[in-house]
Design an enzyme around this catalytic site. Structure first.
Site, PDB file in Angstrom:
ATOM      1  N   ASP A  61      43.730 -53.201 -45.742  1.00 55.63           N
ATOM      2  CA  ASP A  61      45.137 -53.088 -45.274  1.00 55.63           C
ATOM      3  C   ASP A  61      45.039 -52.039 -44.067  1.00 55.63           C
ATOM      4  O   ASP A  61      44.640 -50.896 -44.169  1.00 55.63           O
ATOM      5  CB  ASP A  61      46.109 -52.387 -46.450  1.00 55.63           C
ATOM      6  CG  ASP A  61      47.379 -52.016 -45.929  1.00 55.63           C
ATOM      7  OD1 ASP A  61      48.134 -52.983 -45.769  1.00 55.63           O
ATOM      8  OD2 ASP A  61      47.915 -51.106 -45.953  1.00 55.63           O
TER       9      ASP A  61
ATOM     10  N   GLU B 234      42.427 -56.446 -41.518  1.00 60.95           N
ATOM     11  CA  GLU B 234      43.836 -56.473 -41.374  1.00 60.95           C
ATOM     12  C   GLU B 234      43.896 -55.724 -40.046  1.00 60.95           C
ATOM     13  O   GLU B 234      44.106 -54.702 -40.090  1.00 60.95           O
ATOM     14  CB  GLU B 234      45.007 -55.975 -42.218  1.00 60.95           C
ATOM     15  CG  GLU B 234      46.546 -56.520 -41.616  1.00 60.95           C
ATOM     16  CD  GLU B 234      47.474 -55.794 -42.528  1.00 60.95           C
ATOM     17  OE1 GLU B 234      48.605 -56.404 -42.526  1.00 60.95           O
ATOM     18  OE2 GLU B 234      47.370 -54.692 -43.133  1.00 60.95           O
TER      19      GLU B 234
END
Length: 691
Positions: free
Chosen positions: A345, A381
């Site tokens: 993330d 990401e």
């Protein structure tokens, strides 16, 4: 002696069969106390000052502590937020290396290092003890019987098909999962779910965060929870809310069962921030252990945090001990829990240096040389919210990256926007403009149309506007830039024409996802038209909104499980879709990687790419090896049918239709080369060349 110096070599609580070694890093502490609790975590039995400090690691060995013992820490040092220090020994702190958690966080003002409501805010000091409301770490025995048969699937990147799911949301509403297993790790690996995954043809389950987490106080006060789990407090401990008893063993049992079925397990991991938030957040672990080491602080005013994540603070992986914690955590999940990969993330934050994102950052360098992590899948990401945070295509060759450019292009194309065929052509052929450098291969791009964050596939074609009122933020949260198309009506409708169009567009998106080169990722529930009723930020919806609704199972038209299975099989059949070599066009010997064709089956010229408002794209992917068939793909996003010719090639006299998304049941049909046929409105077609 009961207490000896022990060792600083391994951080955390390490049981060796006789006793337990405790080791905690803190560069700025003055004293560390180990606190032992009763089996319920309610009563603090004793405090033991760790006797030794070696290179900023405080440590001690207790020969009478065994697995099952609950513990925490109290760390002494200066409370000087203006200098970056927030020590407060009145606060029980969770071990950053906790392998298992006991109890839940019970919110109160006692969890804050400062006096809540004070005019001096976080510069004040709170003397209340918070231990009773804190989760405790548990000493664990890491041994586990994986059995002789447990083998990691080791799916090659080119064969990988990722299925993103939430542990609870996936099975909470599945009637064919035993009631006691719904919403748990065990439900994920139940026979019904394994059969479902096999029918789809996916190879890899990517789980939303399962690291130990807490629910934000603001959500709890609204009677909501942090459902998605992007609020980590324990980077080594499986979240207990998805297990009936021992979360560590429950998680490992699930991994073993999925591996037995040939399915990989990836984890969505959140190392960019913690649950402690900004300078007004609670003191639960890292902040009270060594705030100045764990977090990015503003150089000119270390009372405040550099926030690249939108969550109040950012973890500083430039510090060698913080980097060590993240690397130790990753290796632990691979070696002890047998996971097959990670999706990071806001990965840009992890690779930040003093001057922003750095491809030579300590974290990326450490990953590159680590022999354990070399065996698993690493996915970034590739953005965060800080300056220069958007880094799609900029990660090193070991990495794959979420390709939001694919998502944007395909949403716009199938929502009816014209003049996109050039962009769509790049996205369907692995986005070489983004990833073809530094010896990277087409697997570098993770193609997706929908993920947990945003509309589901059904909602993408049912809503023009987000409807997040249930989140309690007056619909201000969540993206307003969705490139969606409600097909003429906002929300549910009984209009048969609108319903059919929505179904057709869902099939087109799924077809493109699996026909596109690169690595496909689909969102769990899209195969059955799961809806969140227009909520595109269901992070706090641990209810019917956030859980997958399986009511369309077996319902003709809305149950696309078999269609997805056909698409994944088609992907396996044509190796050029899964190719790990970049495409080229017409070669000197007449062979080709890709041919872009007009509706008249003539190779496209520059003027064809700029055809006004063009919505038709057709191309042939050539065979990769002798005996392999080419595949001819037609994308027609126009609202009317378009006539086109089947390509004429010396080696192939016929083309067999292998896909027509307008058909409820796929039928094969043979067409002679050069013959004219029609692409139905808003359709995806595919044909295999035959001699």
């Amino acid at each position: 002696m009961r207490l000896t110096a022990g060792s600083s070599a391994r951080l955390g609580a390490s049981w060796d069969g006789r006793g337990t070694n405790f080791a905690l890093f803190s560069a700025n502490a003055e004293k560390v106390e180990l606190c032992l609790f009763d089996s319920q975590g309610r009563r603090e039995l004793e405090r033991i000052e760790l006797p030794e400090r070696s290179e900023d690691v405080w440590h001690g060995y207790l020969n009478d502590v065994s697995p099952g013992q609950l513990y925490g820490y109290r760390v002494y040092g200066p409370y000087a937020p203006e200098h970056g220090h927030r020590f407060n020994p009145n606060k029980l702190l969770l071990d950053p290396y906790a392998k298992r958690l006991a109890g839940r966080l019970v919110w109160s003002d006692a969890h804050f290092g400062y006096r809540a409501g004070s005019a001096r805010e976080d510069l004040s000091f709170d003397r209340r003890d918070n231990a009773r409301g804190m989760p405790k770490a548990v000493v664990v025995d890491e041994t586990f019987n994986w059995g002789r048969r447990e083998m990691r699937p080791n799916i090659p990147w080119e064969d990988t098909i990722i299925y993103e799911a939430h542990v609870k949301g996936l099975t909470q509403k599945r009637d064919d999962v035993p009631p006691n297993l719904r919403g748990t790790y065990g439900g994920l690996s139940s026979p019904a779910m394994i059969d479902h995954l096999k029918r789809l043809g996916v190879t890899t389950v990517e789980l939303l965060p399962v690291h130990g987490l807490i629910d934000d106080r603001v959500l709890v006060e609204k009677k909501l929870v942090n459902y998605w789990g992007y609020n980590t407090l324990a980077f080594f401990a499986p979240e207990a809310r998805y297990a009936q008893d021992n979360a560590l063993d429950a998680f490992r049992t699930t991994v073993a069962r999925l591996h037995d079925a040939g399915i990989e397990v990836m984890l969505d991991v959140v190392y960019n921030h913690t649950a402690e938030g900004n300078h007004m957040g609670p003191t639960l672990s890292f902040r009270g252990i060594d705030n100045a080491s764990y977090y990015w602080l503003k150089p000119d005013n270390p009372r405040f945090y550099d926030d690249f994540t939108g969550c109040g603070s950012s973890v500083n992986l430039n510090h060698p001990r913080v980097l060590q914690m993240v690397m130790d955590s990753l290796r632990y999940w691979v070696e002890v829990c047998h996971v097959d990969g990670f999706r990071f993330d806001l990965a840009t934050t992890l690779a930040r240096g003093p001057n922003g994102y750095d491809r030579g950052a300590a974290f990326l360098t450490a990953v590159r040389q680590d022999p354990v992590l070399a065996t698993v899948k690493m996915v970034a990401e590739p953005w965060d919210l800080g300056m220069g945070g958007y880094q799609v295509g900029a990660f090193p060759s070991q990495w794959s990256e979420w390709n939001d450019r694919y998502r944007s292009a395909m949403r716009r194309y199938w929502s009816g926007e014209g003049s996109l065929i050039g962009e769509v052509s790049r996205r369907m052929t692995a986005s070489s403009d983004l990833f073809h450098h530094d010896n990277r291969s087409p697997r570098a791009g993770i193609n997706h149309v929908t993920v947990h964050d945003g509309f589901t596939l059904a909602d993408l074609f049912s809503y023009n506007e987000k409807h997040n009122e249930a989140n309690g933020e007056d619909n201000r949260d969540g993206s307003s830039d969705n490139h969606s198309n409600n097909c003429g009506h906002e929300g549910p409708t009984d209009d048969a024409a609108i319903t059919a169009l929505r179904r057709q567009l869902r099939k087109n998106q799924l077809a493109c996802l699996f026909l596109a080169q690169g690595t496909p990722l689909m969102l769990a529930g899209d195969e059955v038209g799961n809806t969140q009723n227009g909520n595109n930020n269901a992070y706090c919806q641990d209810n019917e909104t956030g859980w997958i609704g399986w009511n369309n199972l077996g319902k003709e038209g809305d149950d696309l499980i078999d269609f997805v299975g056909q698409m994944t099989e088609l992907r396996r059949r044509f190796g050029q879709i899964r190719s790990q070599r970049w495409l080229d066009g017409r070669r000197t010997d007449g062979s080709y990687g890709v041919l872009w064709l007009t509706p008249a089956a003539v190779e496209m010229k520059q003027s064809d790419w700029t055809f006004p408002d063009g919505r038709f794209l057709a191309y042939v992917l050539g065979p990769m090896e002798q005996g392999q068939a080419p595949i001819f793909i037609v994308l027609n996003a126009a609202p009317e049918e378009i006539a086109f010719k089947l390509p004429t090639m010396p080696e192939y006299k016929n083309w067999q239709q292998v896909l027509n998304t307008t058909e409820i049941e796929q039928k094969t049909a043979d067409f002679a080369a050069g013959v004219e046929t029609k692409a139905p409105p808003r359709s995806v077609l595919a044909f295999a060349g035959a001699a």
